[in-house]
Design an enzyme around this catalytic site. Structure first.
Site, mmCIF file in Angstrom:
data_model
loop_
_atom_site.group_PDB
_atom_site.id
_atom_site.type_symbol
_atom_site.label_atom_id
_atom_site.label_comp_id
_atom_site.label_asym_id
_atom_site.label_seq_id
_atom_site.Cartn_x
_atom_site.Cartn_y
_atom_site.Cartn_z
ATOM 1 N N LYS A 109 0.873 -1.180 0.000
ATOM 2 C CA LYS A 109 0.000 0.000 0.000
ATOM 3 C C LYS A 109 0.904 1.222 0.000
ATOM 4 O O LYS A 109 2.106 1.111 0.225
ATOM 5 C CB LYS A 109 -0.902 0.008 1.228
ATOM 6 C CG LYS A 109 -0.163 -0.227 2.538
ATOM 7 C CD LYS A 109 -1.090 -0.326 3.740
ATOM 8 C CE LYS A 109 -1.777 -1.669 3.879
ATOM 9 N NZ LYS A 109 -3.192 -1.656 3.586
ATOM 10 N N LYS A 144 -8.592 -7.513 -2.030
ATOM 11 C CA LYS A 144 -7.869 -8.256 -3.082
ATOM 12 C C LYS A 144 -7.110 -9.433 -2.471
ATOM 13 O O LYS A 144 -7.021 -10.513 -3.056
ATOM 14 C CB LYS A 144 -6.895 -7.323 -3.817
ATOM 15 C CG LYS A 144 -7.615 -6.251 -4.621
ATOM 16 C CD LYS A 144 -6.735 -5.052 -4.963
ATOM 17 C CE LYS A 144 -7.643 -3.876 -5.349
ATOM 18 N NZ LYS A 144 -6.909 -2.584 -5.411
#
Ligand code: 26V
Length: 814
Positions: free
Chosen positions: A549, A661
């Site tokens: 991220k 995901k």
């Protein structure tokens, strides 16, 4: 259904078309063509097919007359196009065969296909997931943004730290765009306003002496799954209407001769690589107005062509504002309706309200946009006068509604203290405001916009984020997708809720083993990539523990690194320590000017080096920093992940989408009760994830008490003290006192603003639970099945249906 929609190409037709393109554009026979030429030719063939279907769909009067959504966003992150377009059009196998008959492989071509990186992170990727879902749901919806010449920078780790290199994606990526020169728009900046009175005594404001920039659209075609609907992502590129000043040029003033042209072209030059962080303001204002003005002029023009009136604009168009960045759509639409089309304020305002909706994606105060009044009024004088009028009218209303609450009225003002507050403008003007997870939407109502909520509670709603799950499951993890299809049928590919049928195989030994075998082969594939790019050997039998991220202090990559340092120290102290080998994988870009974020990347890189040099430790604990994290890289990582690190401080992460995901690929979440983790917990049950850390109420209480002292943890927790000591002594020859200071006193926001030390004991304990659970492979695989089966609710198809029904009021066309 029209013919183009039912037609699919055979491998033979495709190879003939590729040969045709090679000859026409490059004068090459397939045998002599370079791989780049074959790539371009193949993409052109796919693009032609998209264009054909686009045409068929748009000539359908139904599509023209039905309501559509315009999704305005400064960022989109489509990732690579070739593979996804082939998948959605059902052309993967025909193209594979065609290429092999010409002596090439599809994988080789996909390797060339660049990521369109026109965004920073979650917000941009979400926008692209939604475009996919809108088309897949048979709805009409178009993205609008900027055709940045340089997308998100390419990250390299050099000398142990992040460096940024330009991302020249258009070199190969341009093949997916079609220039629509005839639909260029003019955008005006600067200048001044003058009052003009007509003979009926009506006053009109005239905008004079402005600078004109031309916006040229480039369309990327966006097919839905099944290829029946093809929508567009319209990207505007800036150019100047004036060429080089020949007079200045003749005088030898070459730089001056180009100045105006250069100024115009700079607008769409580069994506701001900042994510919720301070940045330079002028160019960003210009970028925002540039794409907003061009998009709305286009929208109004298109509407008039079909309906010949603007009175029904709200019945044919929904305008969605993705975070505050496109907020200027509100005054710009008013400007067009009033100045260009002679409408009065009240009807124009009523149309704007009914048309515009707004999603908030973060409540971090530094990311809530505010523009200095002086700068805004100089660059956009007419827009400034319109925002002032919205503010004035709101102030009148507020005084009636909250006569005794001055502080609240001040908080709700749109212009205050020399600043324009774009979030207040959005909330005041939109007919719907939503957050991106249940927790976040609650915070918007109760903490961020309480006054607006009191006034118009029905305006506030929630749409929990969703992902384009076919990309991360069917395309990125074909073996897992194949297993689910074999056991449950193909229905889950169009209806994600059917993934729950997979739950019945939770305790099936054969399925568990197959699932583990698939995971292992995905880990092997990632390990090969790591070998090639990092030069280290990641053991596919170790636990693949993933945190990917953007790098931000609130996401707490530091907490993860603290635990790694702790584990390292335990292994050094006691080499016989019984822990399952672990590979900690990181991927994260830091905003170029965000010092602390870059320091944290350097720490991860230094730990990785230190451990690699230590033969006693590296087979049991490894740290891998994967550089240049991107959509394409995520498609390689997610299928190989076993632990999904979602460890932000509760209340800070609006939703997260990486968590979804990873979950759909069978990874187990190690997380706090933040953002969509809360809903993941609802979907799978607490026993199927590893929760830890303070709940939001505890965080709020600790913040309010003012009693938090990182020093106390340092003094009282031996493990914390040991880790801090390691940090202060330097790691692999690099000093990390900066990080130490940020945790104790210095750094952004005072000592440990994101409570890393406070949550450390609980995180450590949760990591021990991970280790124990992994040893029981039957348990772990059963948990993994529960997560895959529970992921259906996080599909973008579902999210988009909620937007369509509750916010945009649009219906499927096909
Ligand atoms: C803010 C700013 C402000 C200064 C300059 C540049 C810039 C660029 C982006 C932003 C907003 C970032 C907001 C964002 O990305 N939010 C993320 O949105 C995801 C999709 O809803 C969500 O899953 C993440 O939790 C949230 O952090």
């Amino acid at each position: 259904m029209s013919e183009a929609m039912t037609m699919t190409m055979t491998a033979k037709e495709i190879s003939e078309r590729i040969e045709g393109k090679l000859l026409r554009y490059f004068g090459a026979e397939p045998g002599q063509a370079t791989v780049q030429q074959v790539y371009r030719a193949a993409c052109m063939v796919v693009r032609d097919e998209l264009a054909l279907r686009w045409k068929a769909y748009h000539s359908n009067g139904n599509a023209r007359n039905k309501k559509r959504v315009y999704y305005l966003s400064m960022e989109f992150l489509p990732g690579a196009s070739l593979k996804n377009n082939l998948f959605n059009l059902g052309l993967t196998e025909p193209l594979r065969q065609a290429l092999s008959s010409l002596g090439w492989s599809l994988e080789e071509l996909c390797g060339l296909d660049p990521d369109a990186g026109l965004g920073n992170g979650g917000l941009g990727r979400l926008a692209s997931c939604y475009l996919d879902a809108i088309a897949s749901q048979g709805m009409s919806g178009h993205g609008m943004s900027i055709c940045y010449e340089y997308g998100i920078f390419k990250q390299r780790i050099l000398d142990g730290g992040q460096t940024e290199e330009p991302d020249d994606w258009l070199d190969l990526g341009e093949v997916w765009l079609r220039e629509m020169e005839d639909e260029a728009e003019e955008v005006h900046f600067g200048g001044s306003l003058e009052e003009e009175w007509d003979d009926k005594g009506k006053m009109k404001l005239i905008h004079k002496d402005f600078t004109t920039v031309v916006a040229v659209p480039y369309d990327m075609l966006i097919p839905g799954y099944g290829g029946q609907v093809v929508n567009t992502l319209r990207l505007w590129k800036s150019t100047s209407p004036v060429g080089i000043d020949m007079k200045l040029f003749a005088q030898g003033k070459y730089l001056q001769a180009q100045k105006e042209k250069h100024m115009a072209e700079i607008i769409s030059k580069i994506l701001y690589p900042e994510d919720a962080h301070e940045e330079g303001k002028t160019l960003r204002i210009m970028q925002q107005y540039f794409f907003i003005s061009a998009s709305l002029q286009f929208l109004v023009r298109t509407h008039l062509k079909t309906f010949a009136t603007l009175d029904n604009l709200h019945e044919a168009a929904a305008i969605h504002i993705n975070d505050t960045h496109p907020a200027m759509a509100i005054p710009e639409l008013l400007r067009i309706l009033i100045d260009d089309h002679g409408m009065e304020w009240d009807p124009a305002w009523s149309i704007v309200k009914k048309t515009v909706s707004y999603t908030n994606h973060t409540i971090l105060p530094e990311a809530l946009e505010k523009w200095p009044e002086g700068l805004f009024s100089r660059l956009l004088p007419r827009l400034y006068s319109i925002v002032s009028e919205i503010n004035r009218r709101q102030a009148v209303d507020l005084l009636k509604t909250f006569p005794d609450r001055e502080a609240l009225r001040r908080e709700m003002a749109i212009i205050h203290n020399g600043e324009l507050r774009m979030a207040n403008l959005c909330v005041a003007s939109a007919h719907r405001v939503n957050g991106v997870s249940a927790l976040h939407s609650g915070l918007l109502r109760d903490k961020v916009f309480p006054g607006f909520y009191l006034m118009e509670p029905e305006k506030f709603t929630n749409v929990t984020n969703g992902i384009a799950y076919r990309r991360w499951l069917c395309q990125a993890n074909p073996r897992l997708s194949g297993l689910i299809e074999e056991l449950c049928g193909p229905g889950f590919k169009t209806d994600a809720s059917q993934l729950k049928d997979f739950l019945k195989f939770k305790d099936d030994k054969g399925v568990q083993e197959e699932l583990a075998a698939i995971k292992l082969s995905n880990k092997e594939r990632l390990a090969e990539y790591i070998k090639e790019h990092n030069g280290v050997t990641a053991d596919p039998r170790s636990i693949f523990d993933v945190q990917v991220k953007r790098l931000h202090e609130y996401k707490r990559q530091l907490l993860n690194l603290f635990h790694i340092m702790h584990l390292y120290q335990r292994l050094k102290e006691d080499p016989s320590l019984d822990v399952h080998p672990r590979t900690f994988l990181f991927g994260a870009k830091a905003a170029a000017g965000y010092y602390m974020a870059k320091e944290i990347i350097s720490l991860a890189a230094a730990l990785s080096r230190m451990i690699e040099k230590d033969p006693a430790v590296r087979e049991r604990l490894r740290v891998v920093f994967l550089e240049n994290y991107s959509v394409s890289l995520s498609e390689l990582i997610m299928p190989a992940a076993e632990v999904s690190e979602q460890i932000s401080l509760a209340g800070k992460e609006a939703s997260g989408t990486g968590n979804m995901k990873l979950m759909i690929n069978g990874a187990l979440t190690l997380g706090t009760m933040d953002g969509a983790n809360v809903e993941i917990c609802q979907a799978v049950g607490e026993e199927n994830m590893f929760l830890f850390g303070m709940r939001i109420e505890e965080v709020e209480a600790l913040q309010a008490s003012g009693a938090y002292s990182p020093w106390e943890y340092f003094r009282q927790d031996r493990d914390v003290a040991a880790v801090m000591k390691l940090l202060s002594g330097g790691i692999d020859g690099r000093d990390f006192r900066s990080i130490l200071n940020s945790l104790t006193t210095g750094g952004s926001g005072g000592g440990d603003p994101y409570f890393v030390l406070a949550d450390f004991p609980s995180y450590k304990e949760a990591q021990e639970r991970v280790d124990r659970s992994y040893r029981d492979q039957a348990l772990w695989n059963a948990m993994s099945v529960v997560n895959i089966a529970g992921a259906g609710v996080f599909s973008a198809d579902r999210a988009v249906r909620e937007y369509a029904e509750n916010i945009w009021h649009i219906k499927p066309i096909v």
